[in-house]
Design a protein around this motif. Structure first.
Motif, PDB file in Angstrom:
ATOM      1  N   ILE A 405       0.812  -1.215   0.000  1.00 61.92           N
ATOM      2  CA  ILE A 405       0.000   0.000   0.000  1.00 61.92           C
ATOM      3  C   ILE A 405       0.842   1.259   0.000  1.00 61.92           C
ATOM      4  N   SER A 406       2.174   1.129   0.009  1.00 65.87           N
ATOM      5  CA  SER A 406       3.020   2.328   0.018  1.00 65.87           C
ATOM      6  C   SER A 406       3.016   3.057  -1.314  1.00 65.87           C
ATOM      7  N   ILE A 407       2.338   2.511  -2.348  1.00 62.63           N
ATOM      8  CA  ILE A 407       2.179   3.287  -3.578  1.00 62.63           C
ATOM      9  C   ILE A 407       1.219   4.457  -3.367  1.00 62.63           C
ATOM     10  N   PHE A 408       0.492   4.453  -2.270  1.00 63.42           N
ATOM     11  CA  PHE A 408      -0.468   5.523  -1.973  1.00 63.42           C
ATOM     12  C   PHE A 408       0.255   6.640  -1.224  1.00 63.42           C
ATOM     13  N   ARG A 409       0.974   7.448  -1.986  1.00 59.19           N
ATOM     14  CA  ARG A 409       1.801   8.520  -1.453  1.00 59.19           C
ATOM     15  C   ARG A 409       1.166   9.866  -1.792  1.00 59.19           C
ATOM     16  N   PRO A 410       1.676  10.964  -1.199  1.00 59.87           N
ATOM     17  CA  PRO A 410       1.095  12.281  -1.497  1.00 59.87           C
ATOM     18  C   PRO A 410       1.099  12.654  -2.976  1.00 59.87           C
ATOM     19  N   ASN A 411       2.045  12.092  -3.759  1.00 61.20           N
ATOM     20  CA  ASN A 411       2.105  12.451  -5.176  1.00 61.20           C
ATOM     21  C   ASN A 411       0.875  12.009  -5.956  1.00 61.20           C
ATOM     22  N   VAL A 412       0.146  10.960  -5.484  1.00 57.76           N
ATOM     23  CA  VAL A 412      -1.055  10.528  -6.197  1.00 57.76           C
ATOM     24  C   VAL A 412      -2.336  11.075  -5.556  1.00 57.76           C
ATOM     25  N   TYR A 413      -2.197  11.799  -4.476  1.00 56.09           N
ATOM     26  CA  TYR A 413      -3.341  12.454  -3.830  1.00 56.09           C
ATOM     27  C   TYR A 413      -3.307  13.949  -4.169  1.00 56.09           C
ATOM     28  N   ASP A 414      -2.765  14.764  -3.290  1.00 47.35           N
ATOM     29  CA  ASP A 414      -2.724  16.209  -3.553  1.00 47.35           C
ATOM     30  C   ASP A 414      -1.823  16.544  -4.735  1.00 47.35           C
ATOM     31  N   GLY A 415      -0.786  15.740  -4.969  1.00 46.71           N
ATOM     32  CA  GLY A 415       0.048  15.980  -6.139  1.00 46.71           C
ATOM     33  C   GLY A 415      -0.727  15.817  -7.429  1.00 46.71           C
ATOM     34  N   ALA A 416      -1.595  14.814  -7.499  1.00 46.77           N
ATOM     35  CA  ALA A 416      -2.418  14.605  -8.684  1.00 46.77           C
ATOM     36  C   ALA A 416      -3.542  15.639  -8.764  1.00 46.77           C
ATOM     37  N   ALA A 417      -4.128  15.991  -7.616  1.00 47.37           N
ATOM     38  CA  ALA A 417      -5.148  17.048  -7.621  1.00 47.37           C
ATOM     39  C   ALA A 417      -4.552  18.364  -8.098  1.00 47.37           C
ATOM     40  N   LEU A 418      -3.288  18.607  -7.781  1.00 44.53           N
ATOM     41  CA  LEU A 418      -2.600  19.806  -8.250  1.00 44.53           C
ATOM     42  C   LEU A 418      -2.521  19.816  -9.775  1.00 44.53           C
ATOM     43  N   ALA A 419      -2.274  18.657 -10.379  1.00 41.01           N
ATOM     44  CA  ALA A 419      -2.262  18.580 -11.838  1.00 41.01           C
ATOM     45  C   ALA A 419      -3.638  18.896 -12.414  1.00 41.01           C
ATOM     46  N   LEU A 420      -4.695  18.457 -11.754  1.00 39.52           N
ATOM     47  CA  LEU A 420      -6.049  18.789 -12.207  1.00 39.52           C
ATOM     48  C   LEU A 420      -6.330  20.281 -12.060  1.00 39.52           C
ATOM     49  N   TYR A 421      -5.827  20.871 -10.986  1.00 38.52           N
ATOM     50  CA  TYR A 421      -5.979  22.322 -10.805  1.00 38.52           C
ATOM     51  C   TYR A 421      -5.263  23.064 -11.938  1.00 38.52           C
ATOM     52  N   ALA A 422      -4.060  22.612 -12.277  1.00 36.99           N
ATOM     53  CA  ALA A 422      -3.316  23.229 -13.377  1.00 36.99           C
ATOM     54  C   ALA A 422      -4.080  23.081 -14.686  1.00 36.99           C
ATOM     55  N   LEU A 423      -4.714  21.925 -14.891  1.00 36.71           N
ATOM     56  CA  LEU A 423      -5.500  21.713 -16.099  1.00 36.71           C
ATOM     57  C   LEU A 423      -6.674  22.677 -16.151  1.00 36.71           C
ATOM     58  N   ARG A 424      -7.358  22.868 -15.044  1.00 42.26           N
ATOM     59  CA  ARG A 424      -8.469  23.828 -15.030  1.00 42.26           C
ATOM     60  C   ARG A 424      -7.977  25.235 -15.322  1.00 42.26           C
ATOM     61  N   GLN A 425      -6.819  25.569 -14.769  1.00 47.19           N
ATOM     62  CA  GLN A 425      -6.234  26.881 -15.062  1.00 47.19           C
ATOM     63  C   GLN A 425      -5.897  27.000 -16.552  1.00 47.19           C
ATOM     64  N   GLU A 426      -5.451  25.908 -17.157  1.00 42.64           N
ATOM     65  CA  GLU A 426      -4.989  25.922 -18.542  1.00 42.64           C
ATOM     66  C   GLU A 426      -6.134  26.003 -19.540  1.00 42.64           C
ATOM     67  N   ILE A 427      -7.204  25.229 -19.326  1.00 39.43           N
ATOM     68  CA  ILE A 427      -8.276  25.153 -20.334  1.00 39.43           C
ATOM     69  C   ILE A 427      -9.527  25.916 -19.922  1.00 39.43           C
ATOM     70  N   GLY A 428      -9.575  26.399 -18.684  1.00 39.47           N
ATOM     71  CA  GLY A 428     -10.731  27.147 -18.213  1.00 39.47           C
ATOM     72  C   GLY A 428     -11.747  26.258 -17.513  1.00 39.47           C
ATOM     73  N   ARG A 429     -12.490  26.865 -16.606  1.00 35.96           N
ATOM     74  CA  ARG A 429     -13.445  26.098 -15.811  1.00 35.96           C
ATOM     75  C   ARG A 429     -14.527  25.409 -16.641  1.00 35.96           C
ATOM     76  N   PRO A 430     -15.167  26.070 -17.619  1.00 34.67           N
ATOM     77  CA  PRO A 430     -16.226  25.386 -18.376  1.00 34.67           C
ATOM     78  C   PRO A 430     -15.737  24.130 -19.099  1.00 34.67           C
ATOM     79  N   ALA A 431     -14.580  24.215 -19.751  1.00 31.35           N
ATOM     80  CA  ALA A 431     -14.053  23.054 -20.461  1.00 31.35           C
ATOM     81  C   ALA A 431     -13.670  21.948 -19.476  1.00 31.35           C
ATOM     82  N   PHE A 432     -13.093  22.331 -18.342  1.00 29.68           N
ATOM     83  CA  PHE A 432     -12.716  21.349 -17.335  1.00 29.68           C
ATOM     84  C   PHE A 432     -13.946  20.606 -16.821  1.00 29.68           C
ATOM     85  N   GLU A 433     -15.010  21.313 -16.552  1.00 25.94           N
ATOM     86  CA  GLU A 433     -16.216  20.668 -16.041  1.00 25.94           C
ATOM     87  C   GLU A 433     -16.860  19.770 -17.088  1.00 25.94           C
ATOM     88  N   ARG A 434     -16.784  20.146 -18.371  1.00 24.15           N
ATOM     89  CA  ARG A 434     -17.279  19.261 -19.433  1.00 24.15           C
ATOM     90  C   ARG A 434     -16.433  17.994 -19.504  1.00 24.15           C
TER      91      ARG A 434
END
Length: 498
Positions: A405-434
């Protein structure tokens, strides 16, 4: 899987995950009938778990039957029946199975030879099976609730019975299976227990046969499920029923003595389902509910239609109300992200945990005024350290020896959510929600990969995002945050001896 780390609020010392998740030891014993040699362990080539899963067939359904002896320290008698279709000619059938005794195996009703190698049960049918043929494998075995050294997960001993925690690779510690999320199947689960116990499993009830001394409970799923998401609860429990959005059956399994204490939390679930449906679309399964276990696991788990929670999460006064509710939403989010849409490989884990963390944080922002931006800025500051320690979100480092279970590290939790936040910043909220709605709609009841997500995001954005994702998902360092050029990531601290 859902292991839910709680870095923001320290756990009491007695609840920390220790070096081994479970502390008992017992030897694995597979009683082998004569079989041609050599038998070798196989796998589907998963980068993180190379011997997990098996090639040559696709499982259509599992029928699991467990008989609980009235104590959680003795093996359960069990019969596992697997219906599958071969994708290659099979002289042998490899099943993942590593913790119990096998008494006999049949293939299409004919006794078959079997042996064990590594964590595989290798079955030799009386006649080879041609490509494209249907097969039924029936294994009479035991299912041992006592944990083995260096094997995380499987049965969890609760104060009054058992529950399951099969993530990431522990389904085969409970029953023979093709234990990889890329091979989902339908499940029927039967549990026989002494009267006075209640058994609940994934899916909807399909009958309860009572005798003078015992009851056999049957449950069936209406949607395919990965083996790591199977759940069986056996205990002195009460099942509470309520209705969710559009009449969805919501059932919770709680220790009978704790009904009044836990009800204020449980009644929040229908509104949480409605909130998530407003973000990503209709709930994808036939039922939902919480299984409250009197056990110290150190995690909560998104087992399909019946999420596993530690009872103490809801009774520990140190945890703020908003925090507990956000963890409830984290597990609920997984029913869409991870359960309905399962990872093609375990390197795609960020798609599960990143999205569940995202909606956990979004819920806290909307319901408890905890700004998403503040959480993401803090994650950005730590991101380079997380990448150095655990790898980038979509290329995580392998598990530590004896700690799957040590594959469950911060990089796949908040680190991955950070990538999603960057994606929303990049393409805009409407496109992200679609994109979010399209992702769970297009891949519902299936498996999907990081490449699938990149392709869908690019299509919705109307431009190629592969370069953007390459840095955010695979880069050794964190790219600049769109819209926040002032955000900085701390340099990773050098490890001792390096």
């Amino acid at each position: 899987m859902l292991l839910t780390p709680r870095p923001r609020i320290p756990r009491p010392r007695t609840r920390r995950i220790k070096a081994a998740l479970f502390a008992s030891a017992v030897s694995v014993c597979l009683i082998a009938a004569s079989a041609p040699s050599p038998a070798t362990p196989l796998g589907v080539g998963d980068r993180l778990f190379p011997h997990l899963g098996n090639p040559g067939y696709d499982v259509e359904s599992y029928d699991l039957a467990f008989t609980y002896p009235g104590t959680n320290t003795q093996p359960l008698a069990a019969v596992t029946t697997i219906d599958a279709v071969t994708s290659a000619r099979l002289d042998r059938i490899n099943l993942d199975y590593a913790h119990g005794e096998v008494g006999s195996v049949e293939v299409n009703g004919v006794p078959a030879a079997f042996t064990s190698t590594g964590e595989d049960l290798v079955v030799t049918p009386a006649q080879p099976l041609p490509t494209g043929s249907w097969m039924r494998v029936t294994v009479h075995h035991t299912s041992d609730p006592i944990a083995v050294k260096d094997q995380d997960g499987g049965w969890v001993q609760t104060k009054d019975g058992l529950a399951m925690a099969n993530q990431a690779d522990a389904g085969h510690l409970v029953f023979p299976c093709n234990d990889h999320p890329s091979d989902k199947a339908m499940f029927t689960i039967h549990v026989t227990a002494p009267n006075g116990y209640t058994a609940v499993a994934n899916g909807l009830p399909a009958g309860a046969d009572r005798t003078r001394r015992s009851t056999t409970w049957t449950y069936r799923t209406e949607h395919p499920m990965a083996t790591e998401l199977a759940q069986v609860s056996i205990g002195r429990s009460t099942v509470l029923h309520r209705s969710g959005p559009h009449g969805l059956p919501v059932r919770d399994v709680v220790p009978t003595k704790d009904l009044k204490t836990l009800e204020p939390w449980l009644k929040k679930t229908p509104d949480q389902i409605a909130w998530l449906e407003g973000k990503v679309g209709r709930y994808p399964f036939e039922t939902y509910g919480l299984l409250m276990a009197e056990a110290q696991t150190g995690f909560e788990l998104e087992t399909q239609t019946l999420s596993l929670f530690e009872r103490d999460l809801f009774t520990e006064p140190a945890y703020p109300k908003w925090y507990v509710e956000s963890i409830m939403v984290h597990e609920l989010s997984h029913q869409w992200f991870g359960d309905s849409v399962s990872p093609r490989t375990w390197s795609d884990l960020w798609l599960n945990e990143g999205h569940a963390t995202w909606y956990e944080a979004l819920y806290a922002e909307e319901k408890a005024h905890k700004p998403m931006e503040a959480r993401m800025k803090a994650a950005y500051r730590a991101s380079d350290s997380w990448r150095a320690a655990g790898g980038p979100p979509a290329a995580p480092k392998g598990p530590k020896p004896g700690q799957k279970i040590s594959i469950f590290r911060p990089n796949v939790y908040d680190g991955a959510a950070l990538a999603l936040y960057a994606l929303r910043q990049e393409i805009g909220r409407p496109a992200f929600e679609r994109l979010e709605r399209a992702w769970v709609g297009v891949h519902r009841d299936g498996v999907a990969s990081t490449a699938d997500f990149v392709d869908l995001a690019s299509g919705i954005a109307g431009r190629d995002l592969s370069g953007f994702f390459q840095g955010w998902l695979y880069g050794k360092t964190t790219p600049p945050m769109p819209g926040h050029p002032d955000w900085k990531s701390d340099a990773p601290q050098a490890r001792k001896g390096t």
